[in-house]
Design a protein around this motif. Structure first.
Motif, short mmCIF file in Angstrom:
data_model
loop_
_atom_site.label_atom_id
_atom_site.label_comp_id
_atom_site.label_asym_id
_atom_site.label_seq_id
_atom_site.Cartn_x
_atom_site.Cartn_y
_atom_site.Cartn_z
N ALA A 32 0.79 -1.14 -0.12
CA ALA A 32 0.05 0.08 0.15
C ALA A 32 1.02 1.23 -0.11
N GLN A 33 1.84 1.25 0.58
CA GLN A 33 2.73 2.63 0.81
C GLN A 33 4.00 2.47 -0.04
N ASN A 34 4.16 1.42 -0.73
CA ASN A 34 5.43 1.21 -1.56
C ASN A 34 4.95 0.44 -2.90
N PRO A 35 4.14 0.73 -3.68
CA PRO A 35 3.69 -0.42 -4.64
C PRO A 35 4.65 -0.81 -5.54
N ASP A 36 5.57 -0.06 -6.12
CA ASP A 36 6.37 -0.23 -7.18
C ASP A 36 7.46 -1.11 -6.61
N SER A 37 8.13 -0.85 -5.36
CA SER A 37 9.15 -1.66 -4.75
C SER A 37 8.33 -3.34 -4.55
N SER A 38 7.36 -3.18 -4.03
CA SER A 38 6.48 -4.46 -3.56
C SER A 38 6.31 -5.16 -4.86
N GLU A 39 5.91 -4.52 -5.90
CA GLU A 39 5.67 -5.15 -7.24
C GLU A 39 6.87 -5.83 -7.83
N GLU A 40 7.88 -5.20 -7.89
CA GLU A 40 9.32 -5.60 -8.38
C GLU A 40 9.93 -6.92 -7.60
N LEU A 41 9.68 -6.64 -6.13
CA LEU A 41 10.17 -7.77 -5.39
C LEU A 41 9.31 -9.16 -5.47
N LEU A 42 7.96 -8.71 -5.51
CA LEU A 42 6.99 -9.94 -5.76
C LEU A 42 7.23 -10.60 -7.03
N ALA A 43 7.50 -9.95 -8.17
CA ALA A 43 7.87 -10.46 -9.42
C ALA A 43 9.08 -11.27 -9.55
N GLU A 44 10.12 -10.90 -8.53
CA GLU A 44 11.65 -11.48 -8.50
C GLU A 44 11.34 -12.98 -7.61
N LEU A 45 10.32 -12.64 -6.67
CA LEU A 45 10.36 -13.90 -5.71
C LEU A 45 9.36 -14.97 -6.52
N GLU A 46 8.20 -14.38 -7.38
CA GLU A 46 7.52 -15.45 -8.24
C GLU A 46 8.53 -16.26 -9.35
N ARG A 47 9.45 -15.57 -9.74
CA ARG A 47 10.24 -16.49 -10.75
C ARG A 47 11.29 -17.28 -10.27
N ALA A 48 11.45 -16.86 -8.84
CA ALA A 48 12.82 -17.55 -8.19
C ALA A 48 12.52 -19.08 -8.01
N ARG A 49 13.76 -19.59 -8.27
CA ARG A 49 13.78 -21.24 -7.94
C ARG A 49 13.99 -21.39 -6.24
N VAL A 50 13.01 -21.60 -5.77
CA VAL A 50 12.75 -21.74 -4.10
C VAL A 50 13.31 -23.10 -3.57
N VAL A 51 14.43 -23.05 -2.80
CA VAL A 51 14.87 -24.24 -2.33
C VAL A 51 15.12 -24.17 -0.77
N ASN A 52 15.48 -25.56 0.00
CA ASN A 52 15.76 -25.49 1.39
C ASN A 52 16.76 -24.52 1.59
N ASP A 53 16.83 -23.94 2.92
CA ASP A 53 17.81 -23.17 3.37
C ASP A 53 19.15 -23.83 3.03
N ASP A 54 19.12 -25.03 3.44
CA ASP A 54 20.69 -25.89 3.36
C ASP A 54 21.03 -26.18 2.07
N ARG A 55 20.34 -25.95 1.06
CA ARG A 55 20.50 -26.22 -0.24
C ARG A 55 20.93 -25.16 -1.23
N VAL A 56 21.04 -23.81 -0.49
CA VAL A 56 21.55 -22.57 -1.28
C VAL A 56 23.01 -22.53 -1.46
N PRO A 57 23.63 -22.55 -2.40
CA PRO A 57 25.02 -22.46 -2.66
C PRO A 57 25.43 -21.25 -1.87
N ASP A 58 26.90 -21.50 -1.35
CA ASP A 58 27.42 -20.17 -0.51
C ASP A 58 27.56 -18.99 -1.64
#
Length: 146
Positions: A32-58
């Motif tokens: 609501a207060q920062n729609p552009d930043s929210s939209e950009e971050l949501l777009a990146e999160l939507e396209r991300a390959r989500v993995v368990n924390d211990d599977r993220v390369p260093d």
């Protein structure tokens, strides 16, 4: 398969499940207060390959990671990706809600990404190296804005 993006396509990004969940809630909360930043971050999160924390390369950019990259200006920069409440550009701490911060999330050395600054200009950056965040920063980061 190389990590660099083909012309016009964004590179594959990897995000830890815990960070994905936290950032998703955060992006929706600030919409609501920062729609552009929210939209950009949501777009990146939507396209991300989500993995368990211990599977993220260093060498993948996570919250708290120190990232060395080369912007299209040619001068190498090193920043730490943080939540907005921890941001302080004078010491190189860049918020994930800034256009460049959102662009860095989930990238690895060798990858490049185009991003749009708040003034509307297009830029590109190339990841040179990533230092994993200290273990405590992965647990401490809050989505609270200062």
């Amino acid at each position: 398969m190389p990590r660099t993006a083909k012309a016009g396509r964004k590179p594959v990004i990897t995000v830890a499940r815990s960070e994905h969940d936290r950032l998703l809630v955060f992006a929706n909360t600030i919409a609501a207060q920062n729609p552009d930043s929210s939209e950009e971050l949501l777009a990146e999160l939507e396209r991300a390959r989500v993995v368990n924390d211990d599977r993220v390369p260093d060498d993948v950019v996570r919250m708290g990671s120190s990232v060395k990259f080369e912007p299209d200006t040619g001068e190498t920069r090193t920043v730490t990706l943080v939540y907005p409440g921890e941001a302080d550009i004078s010491v190189g701490k860049v918020s994930v809600l800034t256009p460049i911060g959102t662009a860095l999330l989930g990238l690895a050395p060798g990858q490049s990404i185009g991003w749009t600054a708040r003034d509307g200009r297009r830029h590109e950056l190339h990841i040179l190296s990533v230092d994993a965040p200290p273990a405590e920063s992965q647990q401490q980061g809050s989505g609270e804005a200062a």
